[in-house]
Motif scaffolding. Structure first.
Motif, PDB file in Angstrom:
ATOM      1  N   LEU A  39      21.080  -0.824  15.045  1.00 23.90           N
ATOM      2  CA  LEU A  39      22.231  -0.506  14.212  1.00 23.90           C
ATOM      3  C   LEU A  39      23.166  -1.707  14.138  1.00 23.90           C
ATOM      4  CD1 LEU A  39      23.162   3.084  15.481  1.00 23.90           C
ATOM      5  CD2 LEU A  39      21.782   2.484  13.487  1.00 23.90           C
ATOM      6  N   HIS A  40      23.923  -1.772  13.034  1.00 18.98           N
ATOM      7  CA  HIS A  40      24.886  -2.861  12.850  1.00 18.98           C
ATOM      8  C   HIS A  40      26.272  -2.261  12.626  1.00 18.98           C
ATOM      9  CE1 HIS A  40      21.839  -6.078  12.508  1.00 18.98           C
ATOM     10  NE2 HIS A  40      21.095  -5.141  11.931  1.00 18.98           N
ATOM     11  N   PHE A  41      27.283  -2.918  13.178  1.00 19.88           N
ATOM     12  CA  PHE A  41      28.662  -2.479  13.049  1.00 19.88           C
ATOM     13  C   PHE A  41      29.521  -3.680  12.667  1.00 19.88           C
ATOM     14  CE2 PHE A  41      26.515   0.199  16.093  1.00 19.88           C
ATOM     15  CZ  PHE A  41      26.877   1.498  15.713  1.00 19.88           C
ATOM     16  N   THR A  42      30.445  -3.462  11.748  1.00 12.74           N
ATOM     17  CA  THR A  42      31.361  -4.532  11.363  1.00 12.74           C
ATOM     18  C   THR A  42      32.571  -4.544  12.279  1.00 12.74           C
ATOM     19  OG1 THR A  42      32.485  -3.081   9.789  1.00 12.74           O
ATOM     20  CG2 THR A  42      30.633  -4.408   8.956  1.00 12.74           C
ATOM     21  N   ARG A  43      33.253  -5.645  12.328  1.00 12.40           N
ATOM     22  CA  ARG A  43      34.430  -5.785  13.198  1.00 12.40           C
ATOM     23  C   ARG A  43      35.418  -4.646  12.930  1.00 12.40           C
ATOM     24  NH1 ARG A  43      37.422 -11.003  14.986  1.00 12.40           N
ATOM     25  NH2 ARG A  43      39.365 -10.145  15.785  1.00 12.40           N
ATOM     26  N   GLY A  44      35.876  -3.995  13.975  1.00 15.64           N
ATOM     27  CA  GLY A  44      36.831  -2.899  13.869  1.00 15.64           C
ATOM     28  C   GLY A  44      36.193  -1.529  13.742  1.00 15.64           C
ATOM     29  N   PRO A  55      26.789   9.477  21.290  1.00  9.14           N
ATOM     30  CA  PRO A  55      25.514   9.240  20.594  1.00  9.14           C
ATOM     31  C   PRO A  55      24.393   8.797  21.515  1.00  9.14           C
ATOM     32  CG  PRO A  55      27.009   7.398  20.240  1.00  9.14           C
ATOM     33  CD  PRO A  55      27.790   8.438  20.998  1.00  9.14           C
ATOM     34  N   GLY A  56      24.723   8.383  22.758  1.00  6.37           N
ATOM     35  CA  GLY A  56      23.712   7.887  23.679  1.00  6.37           C
ATOM     36  C   GLY A  56      24.133   6.554  24.271  1.00  6.37           C
ATOM     37  N   MET A  57      23.152   5.691  24.518  1.00  7.89           N
ATOM     38  CA  MET A  57      23.427   4.375  25.108  1.00  7.89           C
ATOM     39  C   MET A  57      23.293   3.293  24.047  1.00  7.89           C
ATOM     40  SD  MET A  57      21.507   2.409  28.300  1.00  7.89           S
ATOM     41  CE  MET A  57      19.975   2.065  27.427  1.00  7.89           C
ATOM     42  N   PHE A  58      24.301   2.409  23.975  1.00  5.01           N
ATOM     43  CA  PHE A  58      24.241   1.239  23.103  1.00  5.01           C
ATOM     44  C   PHE A  58      23.930   0.012  23.942  1.00  5.01           C
ATOM     45  CE2 PHE A  58      26.903   3.916  20.338  1.00  5.01           C
ATOM     46  CZ  PHE A  58      26.281   3.714  19.116  1.00  5.01           C
ATOM     47  N   VAL A  59      22.927  -0.748  23.536  1.00  6.38           N
ATOM     48  CA  VAL A  59      22.623  -2.037  24.159  1.00  6.38           C
ATOM     49  C   VAL A  59      23.037  -3.118  23.178  1.00  6.38           C
ATOM     50  CG1 VAL A  59      20.843  -3.524  25.127  1.00  6.38           C
ATOM     51  CG2 VAL A  59      20.685  -1.048  25.436  1.00  6.38           C
ATOM     52  N   VAL A  60      23.988  -3.948  23.555  1.00  5.94           N
ATOM     53  CA  VAL A  60      24.530  -4.960  22.659  1.00  5.94           C
ATOM     54  C   VAL A  60      23.556  -6.136  22.574  1.00  5.94           C
ATOM     55  CG1 VAL A  60      26.461  -6.530  22.216  1.00  5.94           C
ATOM     56  CG2 VAL A  60      26.883  -4.272  23.229  1.00  5.94           C
ATOM     57  N   LEU A  61      23.143  -6.461  21.342  1.00  4.49           N
ATOM     58  CA  LEU A  61      22.256  -7.606  21.112  1.00  4.49           C
ATOM     59  C   LEU A  61      23.037  -8.837  20.701  1.00  4.49           C
ATOM     60  CD1 LEU A  61      19.401  -5.777  19.140  1.00  4.49           C
ATOM     61  CD2 LEU A  61      19.598  -6.157  21.605  1.00  4.49           C
ATOM     62  N   SER A  62      24.095  -8.628  19.904  1.00  8.51           N
ATOM     63  CA  SER A  62      24.972  -9.728  19.513  1.00  8.51           C
ATOM     64  C   SER A  62      26.353  -9.181  19.221  1.00  8.51           C
ATOM     65  CB  SER A  62      24.420 -10.448  18.276  1.00  8.51           C
ATOM     66  OG  SER A  62      24.402  -9.584  17.148  1.00  8.51           O
ATOM     67  N   GLU A 107      33.789  -7.729  17.290  1.00  8.80           N
ATOM     68  CA  GLU A 107      33.184  -8.680  16.359  1.00  8.80           C
ATOM     69  C   GLU A 107      32.099  -7.910  15.612  1.00  8.80           C
ATOM     70  OE1 GLU A 107      31.464 -11.700  18.762  1.00  8.80           O
ATOM     71  OE2 GLU A 107      33.283 -12.041  19.951  1.00  8.80           O
ATOM     72  N   ASP A 108      31.456  -8.549  14.644  1.00  6.20           N
ATOM     73  CA  ASP A 108      30.287  -7.918  14.049  1.00  6.20           C
ATOM     74  C   ASP A 108      29.242  -7.741  15.148  1.00  6.20           C
ATOM     75  OD1 ASP A 108      31.549  -7.942  11.645  1.00  6.20           O
ATOM     76  OD2 ASP A 108      30.410  -9.606  10.800  1.00  6.20           O
ATOM     77  N   VAL A 109      28.661  -6.543  15.217  1.00  6.93           N
ATOM     78  CA  VAL A 109      27.801  -6.198  16.344  1.00  6.93           C
ATOM     79  C   VAL A 109      26.429  -5.737  15.862  1.00  6.93           C
ATOM     80  CG1 VAL A 109      27.461  -4.489  18.187  1.00  6.93           C
ATOM     81  CG2 VAL A 109      29.679  -5.597  17.909  1.00  6.93           C
ATOM     82  N   ALA A 110      25.407  -6.195  16.557  1.00  2.99           N
ATOM     83  CA  ALA A 110      24.063  -5.632  16.428  1.00  2.99           C
ATOM     84  C   ALA A 110      23.734  -4.984  17.768  1.00  2.99           C
ATOM     85  CB  ALA A 110      23.048  -6.714  16.084  1.00  2.99           C
TER      86      ALA A 110
END
Length: 568
Positions: A39-44, A55-62, A107-110
């Motif tokens: 999944l991708h998320f924009t800043r903010g 939703p579960g566990m998020f593993v930050v890739l970037s 920040e922008d997040v993957a």
């Protein structure tokens, strides 16, 4: 929550920082990918919100995710900042419970999202990685509890019965919360006035900002999302009623073997054992372990294998007539919902008996207690207290309270403790100078009024025919046990004269289920384990053993039922 930055708001033991906030390397992330979705998320943008289903566990890739905690009063504190290799989750993520913290993309997040079901599958399939993850999830929940800045805010006068009741409920369930004293905090007092509450009332402010006045434990649980309100129309392989050691053991073994399991309890996981300050004769724990810690681990373990939890939820009746086409047992809850199961395990345990003492109900929660946690112990600091009971739970409580109280008077009806208490506890009590054993005695009167609460007690020395009175404000009752079986009336489950459930050889010879197993009740497919069972050994180890043994009988029952169904 996971850490790529030293700026943690939660105070951490340096020795546990690495365990609480491990960074995942590229190889570990590769192993996780098959369980998650990118999944991708924009800043903010918000990834998860406190008070809403996680939703579960998020593993930050970037990128970076900022995690904050808020208390419903508008106070926001940073928790941790996740960078690449960090992961955001805590114990509630295993079952999709409401998040305790907010997560926002700084920040922008993957990120990889691993939903609750896939997270449980990951933990089981990748055992070594799963062990690291589970340890981190548990430690993070502990840190949130210790920080006291997440979850609901309880507002009221200090040491009020209502405040202590709700605080004890949340503590027993391992749920973070924050206390505000109206006598010291002007904002808290103003909020109480704003909602038209009296000075003795208690407000509960939930993470979404909603406010409850003098809520019941169930109302508070629903407000914070501890228990769902949906109709469970699915057919469970087994419903376990009671989340003490026996019930949790049943859930762990049944769920780990692939059965669909639902566990419910009317108040908290752990049962009576969960209130034990220290259990020192449990196998494998030479230094002892608190009942809360032991039960908490089993609670997480059951969820790890996929057992569903409904706490608090109270069983109201069990229909054993099997009139439905799928021959299901029908369990009705106090809130009107109905649950269906192929088998049922009764693990409701027993509650401490309320002795026939005048005005007892008047002082319950206002000086009369049926458990001894750190909350009650702190109220007894440097004060004299009375504890009634001669069993192991009473002994454990007496030793625990002696660390806080100036003196613990241990009242027992018999001539001593040898007949009802383990030797190691008797030795501990005899070696503790501020515990005084008062044998051949029974509680007779409680003194006080509505304004002051309990102010004194009287008891009778039956050996010498004398009565004594002491001015004290706290009495702890650990007297006998009464089974929690009233909800079984009408189902046909046989009980003994005291209400404990009959099983196996204790059943009448005419009962069809008499030879079906030591834990089988008089109703096929309904089993009983732990303290609720007639003739059971009232020990944690025995209860856990019965929970494990019941699963073998459940498999036999399911196999037999399937064979009959397939032949029709």
């Amino acid at each position: 929550m996971s850490d790529d930055s030293p700026e943690n708001a939660i105070p951490l033991d340096p020795s546990r920082r690495e365990q609480m906030f491990p960074l995942l390397d590229a190889a570990e992330i590769a192993r996780i990918r098959r369980f998650g979705m990118l999944l991708h998320f924009t800043r903010g943008e918000r990834l998860f919100t406190a008070g809403e289903p996680g939703p579960g566990m998020f593993v930050v890739l970037s990128g970076a995710v900022g995690v904050t905690q808020r208390d419903g009063m508008g106070h926001i504190e940073p928790v941790v900042r996740h960078g690449p290799g960090g992961f955001s989750a805590e114990v509630g993520s295993l079952s999709g419970r409401p998040a305790l913290v907010d997560g926002v993309a700084e920040e922008d997040v993957a990120a990889l999202l691993v939903p609750p079901g896939q997270l449980r599958a990951l933990i089981i399939a990748e055992a070594d990685l799963g062990e690291r993850l589970v340890r981190a999830l548990i430690l993070r929940r502990v840190a949130l509890i210790q920080a006291g800045a997440s979850g609901p805010v309880l507002i009221g006068p200090p040491q009020s019965a209502g405040l202590l009741r709700l605080q004890s409920f949340l503590d027993r369930n391992g749920y973070p919360h924050h206390l505000m004293d109206i006598t010291r905090d002007a904002d808290a007092a103003a909020l109480l006035e704003q909602y038209g509450a009296a000075a003795a009332d208690v407000l509960a402010v939930c993470p979404d900002g909603s406010v409850l006045i003098n809520p019941t434990e169930t109302q508070l649980a629903r407000c914070i999302g501890m228990v769902d309100t949906i109709d469970h129309t699915e057919l469970f392989d087994v419903i376990v009623i009671g989340a003490g050691p026996a019930g949790l053991a049943t859930a762990v073994y049944a769920a780990s073997e692939g059965l669909r399991v639902l566990v419910l309890d009317r108040r908290a996981f752990g049962g009576q054992a969960g209130a034990s300050a220290r259990i020192e004769n449990y196998l494998g724990c030479p230094t002892g372990i608190s009942g809360q810690a032991l039960a908490g681990r089993a609670y997480v373990q059951a969820q790890k294998f996929g057992a569903e939890m409904l706490i608090p939820a109270q069983a109201q009746s069990l229909d054993c007539s099997r009139q439905e086409s799928d021959a299901a047992l029908l369990l009705t809850l106090a809130d009107g919902r109905q649950l269906r199961a192929k088998t049922v395990v009764i693990a409701t345990g027993a509650r401490y008996r309320r002795p026939a003492v005048p005005r007892l109900a008047e002082f319950e929660g206002r000086g009369v207690w049926y458990w001894a946690s750190s909350l009650e112990a702190k109220m007894c600091s440097q004060a004299e207290v009375l504890l009634v009971g001669g069993g192991n739970s009473a002994g454990q409580a007496a030793v625990f309270l002696s660390r806080y109280a100036a003196k613990v008077n241990l009242l027992v009806r018999g001539p001593g403790l040898d007949a009802s208490m383990s030797r190691y506890l008797i030795d501990r009590i005899e070696a503790t100078p501020n515990i005084e054993l008062r044998p051949n005695s029974e509680l007779t009167q409680l003194h006080g009024d509505a304004a002051t609460g309990l102010t004194g007690v009287s008891w009778r020395d039956n050996k010498h025919g004398t009565e004594q009175q002491l001015p004290l404000r706290n009495v702890f009752l650990f007297v006998g046990a009464e089974p929690e079986t009233g909800w079984l009336k009408g189902c046909g489950v046989a009980t003994d004269s005291q209400g404990f459930v009959l099983t196996g050889e204790r059943l009448p010879a005419s009962a069809e289920a008499a030879a079906a197993g030591a834990l089988q009740t008089s109703v096929a497919g309904v089993f009983a384990v732990g303290d609720v069972r007639s003739g059971s050994v009232k020990r944690v180890g025995a209860a856990i053993g019965e929970g494990a043994a019941a699963v073998a009988l459940i498999h036999q029952r399911l196999s037999a039922t399937e064979a009959i169904t397939s032949s029709v």
